[in-house]
Design an enzyme around this catalytic site. Structure first.
Site, PDB file in Angstrom:
ATOM      1  N   ASP A 118      45.618  34.738  45.286  1.00  0.00           N
ATOM      2  CA  ASP A 118      44.665  35.755  44.837  1.00  0.00           C
ATOM      3  C   ASP A 118      44.688  36.877  45.869  1.00  0.00           C
ATOM      4  O   ASP A 118      44.055  36.787  46.919  1.00  0.00           O
ATOM      5  CB  ASP A 118      43.266  35.148  44.683  1.00  0.00           C
ATOM      6  CG  ASP A 118      42.259  36.187  44.191  1.00  0.00           C
ATOM      7  OD1 ASP A 118      42.639  37.370  44.027  1.00  0.00           O
ATOM      8  OD2 ASP A 118      41.089  35.811  43.979  1.00  0.00           O
ATOM      9  N   TYR A 154      36.530  33.532  47.220  1.00  0.00           N
ATOM     10  CA  TYR A 154      35.928  34.042  45.993  1.00  0.00           C
ATOM     11  C   TYR A 154      37.037  34.568  45.106  1.00  0.00           C
ATOM     12  O   TYR A 154      37.915  35.288  45.573  1.00  0.00           O
ATOM     13  CB  TYR A 154      34.941  35.170  46.325  1.00  0.00           C
ATOM     14  CG  TYR A 154      34.343  35.850  45.097  1.00  0.00           C
ATOM     15  CD1 TYR A 154      33.456  35.164  44.264  1.00  0.00           C
ATOM     16  CD2 TYR A 154      34.669  37.170  44.782  1.00  0.00           C
ATOM     17  CE1 TYR A 154      32.906  35.789  43.141  1.00  0.00           C
ATOM     18  CE2 TYR A 154      34.118  37.802  43.666  1.00  0.00           C
ATOM     19  CZ  TYR A 154      33.243  37.104  42.850  1.00  0.00           C
ATOM     20  OH  TYR A 154      32.707  37.727  41.749  1.00  0.00           O
ATOM     21  N   LYS A 159      41.482  45.844  43.078  1.00  0.00           N
ATOM     22  CA  LYS A 159      41.029  46.744  44.143  1.00  0.00           C
ATOM     23  C   LYS A 159      42.032  47.878  44.429  1.00  0.00           C
ATOM     24  O   LYS A 159      42.039  48.857  43.687  1.00  0.00           O
ATOM     25  CB  LYS A 159      40.650  45.924  45.368  1.00  0.00           C
ATOM     26  CG  LYS A 159      39.468  44.988  45.005  1.00  0.00           C
ATOM     27  CD  LYS A 159      38.779  44.280  46.120  1.00  0.00           C
ATOM     28  CE  LYS A 159      37.501  43.628  45.601  1.00  0.00           C
ATOM     29  NZ  LYS A 159      37.447  42.193  45.705  1.00  0.00           N
TER      30      LYS A 159
HETATM   31  C1  PLP Z   1      36.981  41.252  44.544  1.00  0.00           C
HETATM   32  C2  PLP Z   1      37.730  39.995  44.341  1.00  0.00           C
HETATM   33  C3  PLP Z   1      37.855  39.403  43.085  1.00  0.00           C
HETATM   34  C4  PLP Z   1      37.104  39.890  41.888  1.00  0.00           C
HETATM   35  O1  PLP Z   1      37.490  41.168  41.498  1.00  0.00           O
HETATM   36  P1  PLP Z   1      36.484  42.006  40.567  1.00  0.00           P
HETATM   37  O2  PLP Z   1      37.260  43.243  40.267  1.00  0.00           O
HETATM   38  O3  PLP Z   1      35.241  42.216  41.351  1.00  0.00           O
HETATM   39  O4  PLP Z   1      36.229  41.199  39.348  1.00  0.00           O
HETATM   40  C5  PLP Z   1      38.679  38.298  42.959  1.00  0.00           C
HETATM   41  N1  PLP Z   1      39.324  37.795  44.015  1.00  0.00           N
HETATM   42  C6  PLP Z   1      39.221  38.338  45.240  1.00  0.00           C
HETATM   43  C7  PLP Z   1      39.988  37.748  46.381  1.00  0.00           C
HETATM   44  C8  PLP Z   1      38.402  39.433  45.461  1.00  0.00           C
HETATM   45  O5  PLP Z   1      38.268  39.933  46.693  1.00  0.00           O
END
Ligand code: PLP
Length: 433
Positions: A238, A143, A266
């Site tokens: 990511d 994701y 995060k």
């Molecule tokens: C949480 C997450 C996102 C999205 O981040 P948001 O701050 O919720 O938009 C993108 N990539 C990864 C791997 C994630 O865990």
């Protein structure tokens, strides 16, 4: 008697679609009523009915120091006193940019944004602008936020182009995204053989944390690195979840691989809305105002968010921070697996740094298909039984869990004792037919 949680959820559904501001919060996957949180401190949260839980979600990853860490709160309060936002450069944002470049060696320049979604969306646009190519490769089960280009699922058969995984995403957009199997390097090779000169970027979670937890097989990430280099495509790690969660040099440090671009979020916001993308200087120089790739944000580099991020990143640099975090997390996963084994329950678990996966199956999954093969009903039963015991795991079998530095011996052993009671009851039940 109807609980305050239930009352609030009923009212919420009148004014907020599904009663929540992000779908997984609605408990759809596990059933039941979502818990409304009132307060958090350290490893604990309190709900609207004043029930206490040990929290293994940590707001889905940011809270690596636990809730309301005194130094983070102090930094936020101090920053707020000086004004909430300027929409102009500040010294603090320079400080965090320098720090990110220092800690993550693949990042030579970085830009701050407000969410992980913005970071990945911008990184994709930048990779396309830099390469003058359109196609991207992502992996099933990873994701990357809810950008149109990334809300894509595999088409039928290998090497077909993706289909939207959400209504409202145009087919044309999805069709530029190829969705391959995680840990299938041969699939990536084949894609590059066929379309190499058209592929702008490969985006991958270096440890997949959005399909439960799936670790990369040895050679998978290194193989992608090699193919991207050979074909002039941009490798995007990511690390919105893994960044400063699995180690001080993020997952790329753990595996010794340098991506061209990295997205962070995060943990770097310490619980405030902040994220970032950064990487090789020559790519980052394609961004406006220097280059032709447009990207902007009214609240980007927000001083209060930056203060929370800096305070958090200061703490994680303490000696042995990640060793201790990894040890607590391992103690949790090994303890849970041990309790399940004792009672003959099909279950396994693993930890990477401060994140973990729990699986109701016999061995660790290495792909989305294998994760989907876990016993979802067993997970849901376990989730609700633990919730009653005052342990808050992610309300879905397909999310990773998180341990914070505030989770000490007591919290871990209380959690293991609760799991032992539950597994023991299950095994009694099955023996009594
Ligand atoms: C949480 C997450 C996102 C999205 O981040 P948001 O701050 O919720 O938009 C993108 N990539 C990864 C791997 C994630 O865990």
């Amino acid at each position: 008697m109807i609980s305050r949680n239930q009352q609030l959820f009923e009212r919420s559904q009148k004014y907020i679609p599904g009663g929540v501001n992000s779908p997984v919060r609605a408990f759809k996957s596990v059933g039941g009523t979502p818990v409304f949180f009132r307060r958090g401190k350290g490893a604990h949260v309190w709900d609207a009915d004043d029930k206490t839980y040990i929290d293994y979600v940590g707001s889905w990853g940011p809270l690596i120091l636990g809730h309301a860490h005194p130094e983070v709160i102090e930094a936020v309060e101090a920053a707020a006193q000086n004004g909430l936002t300027f929409g102009a450069p500040t010294e603090a944002e320079l400080e965090i940019a320098e720090l990110l470049c220092k800690l993550v060696s693949s990042i030579e320049q970085v830009r701050l944004v407000s969410s992980g979604t913005e970071a990945t969306m911008s990184a994709i646009r930048l990779a396309r602008g830099y390469t003058s190519r359109n196609r991207i490769i992502k992996f099933e089960g990873c994701y990357h936020g809810h950008d149109d280009a990334l809300l894509v699922k595999a088409g039928s058969g290998a090497l077909t182009f993706g289909h939207p995984s959400s209504a409202g995403v145009p087919e044309e957009t999805a069709s530029s995204t190829m969705v391959l199997d995680y840990n299938d390097l041969a699939g990536v090779e084949q894609a590059f053989n066929q379309f190499g000169d058209k592929i702008a970027a490969v985006i991958v979670e270096p440890v997949a944390g959005n399909m439960n937890l799936v670790a990369p097989k040895p050679g998978f990430l290194a193989g992608i690195r090699e193919l991207c280099t050979k074909h002039g495509s941009v490798l995007i790690f990511d690390e919105v979840m893994t960044g400063f969660r699995v180690g001080l040099e993020c997952a790329q440090g753990l595996f010794g691989i340098k991506p061209d671009l990295t997205t962070l979020g995060k943990v770097i916001g310490g619980g405030m809305p902040m994220a970032a993308f950064g990487g090789r200087r020559n790519i980052m120089q394609c961004l406006a105002p220097v280059g032709a790739v447009y990207q902007a944000g009214t609240l980007s580099g927000n001083p209060v968010a930056v203060a929370a991020g800096l305070a958090t990143l200061k703490q994680v640099q303490a000696p042995r921070f990640y060793e201790n975090l990894a040890a607590s997390t391992r103690q949790l996963t090994e303890g849970l697996a041990g309790a399940a084994k004792k009672h003959d329950i099909d279950f396994c678990a693993q930890a990477v740094g401060g994140m973990f996966g729990l699986y109701f199956r016999n061995n660790l999954p290495s792909s989305y298909a294998e994760v989907m093969g876990c016993d979802r009903e067993a997970f849901n039963r376990f989730f609700h039984a633990m919730l009653r015991e005052g342990i808050y795991f992610a309300p879905s079998a397909f999310e990773a869990g998180f341990v914070s530095a505030a989770h000490g011996e007591t919290e871990i052993s209380d959690t293991l004792a609760a799991a032992e009671r539950i597994f023991s009851a299950w095994s009694l039940e099955s023996r009594n037919g």
